[in-house]
Design a protein around this motif. Sequence first.
Motif, short mmCIF file in Angstrom:
data_model
loop_
_atom_site.label_atom_id
_atom_site.label_comp_id
_atom_site.label_asym_id
_atom_site.label_seq_id
_atom_site.Cartn_x
_atom_site.Cartn_y
_atom_site.Cartn_z
N LEU A 32 0.83 -1.20 0.00
CA LEU A 32 0.00 0.00 0.00
C LEU A 32 0.86 1.25 0.00
O LEU A 32 2.03 1.22 0.43
CB LEU A 32 -0.91 0.02 1.24
N SER A 35 -0.30 7.22 1.39
CA SER A 35 -1.62 7.84 1.50
C SER A 35 -2.66 6.83 1.96
O SER A 35 -3.52 7.13 2.81
CB SER A 35 -2.04 8.42 0.14
N GLU A 36 -2.61 5.62 1.41
CA GLU A 36 -3.56 4.58 1.80
C GLU A 36 -3.37 4.19 3.26
O GLU A 36 -4.33 3.98 4.00
CB GLU A 36 -3.40 3.36 0.88
N GLU A 40 -5.74 4.35 6.76
CA GLU A 40 -5.93 3.21 7.67
C GLU A 40 -5.60 3.59 9.11
O GLU A 40 -6.25 3.13 10.05
CB GLU A 40 -5.03 2.04 7.24
N ASP A 206 -10.40 -5.05 -1.37
CA ASP A 206 -9.89 -4.15 -0.33
C ASP A 206 -10.09 -4.71 1.07
O ASP A 206 -10.41 -3.98 2.02
CB ASP A 206 -10.54 -2.77 -0.43
#
Length: 226
Positions: A32, A35-36, A40, A206
């Motif tokens: 990932l 930003s991802e 989270e 996802d």
Amino acid sequence: MKAGTDLAQIASLVGDPARANMLAALMGGTALTASELALEAGVTLPTASAHLSKLTEGGLLRVTRQGRHRYYALAGHHVAGMLESIMGVAATLGPRKVLPGPRDNAMRQARVCYDHLAGEAGVAMFDAFGGHGFLKVDDEAVTLAAKGERFFEDFGLDLTAMRSKRRPLCRACLDWSVRRSHLAGSIGAAMLDRIVEMKWIRREKDSRILRFSPTGRQSFERMLRG
């Protein structure tokens, strides 16, 4: 240097809530972006970048650059195994949810643990392989039996290729939701790849959740019965 010093260093890396959320997000085996992972962890991108630097420097993450993006992933299956064990302890000692939601139930049934099958399905598979004599299980030590070699090769696994790698063929991994072991190692990873290839199971987008098709569930259960 005392052994506890290294333990304290790793514990401090994992123990921060934001970093713990990032590591948990990477337990699905997918790399990932910062930003991802910021989403989270519920932190800003600059804060996420600082956390990711610490995790990378501490040896828990590896980073790959592709174009303008950097992708972060767990440094290896040994890190995933450590995290799964910590989750198991946390599930045993931590506060319990009174009414777990459907998503929690699906995670308990079948999910990805880095690259192998976990949850109730993973534990059932490990128990079946031990019960049929495919694996010799002595406490936490797991070895491949001759009967198992025939089964796994017939199932489509390339044991020769696996033996050429440094990773153990089979290893017990404590399942945090069932609180018993499921199958990790090269065989555990290859079994998940194979049942996905045969379309018995698919990964939810996802998510770490795995869902059986109706016919896939029947085929999986027939395999467990032997």
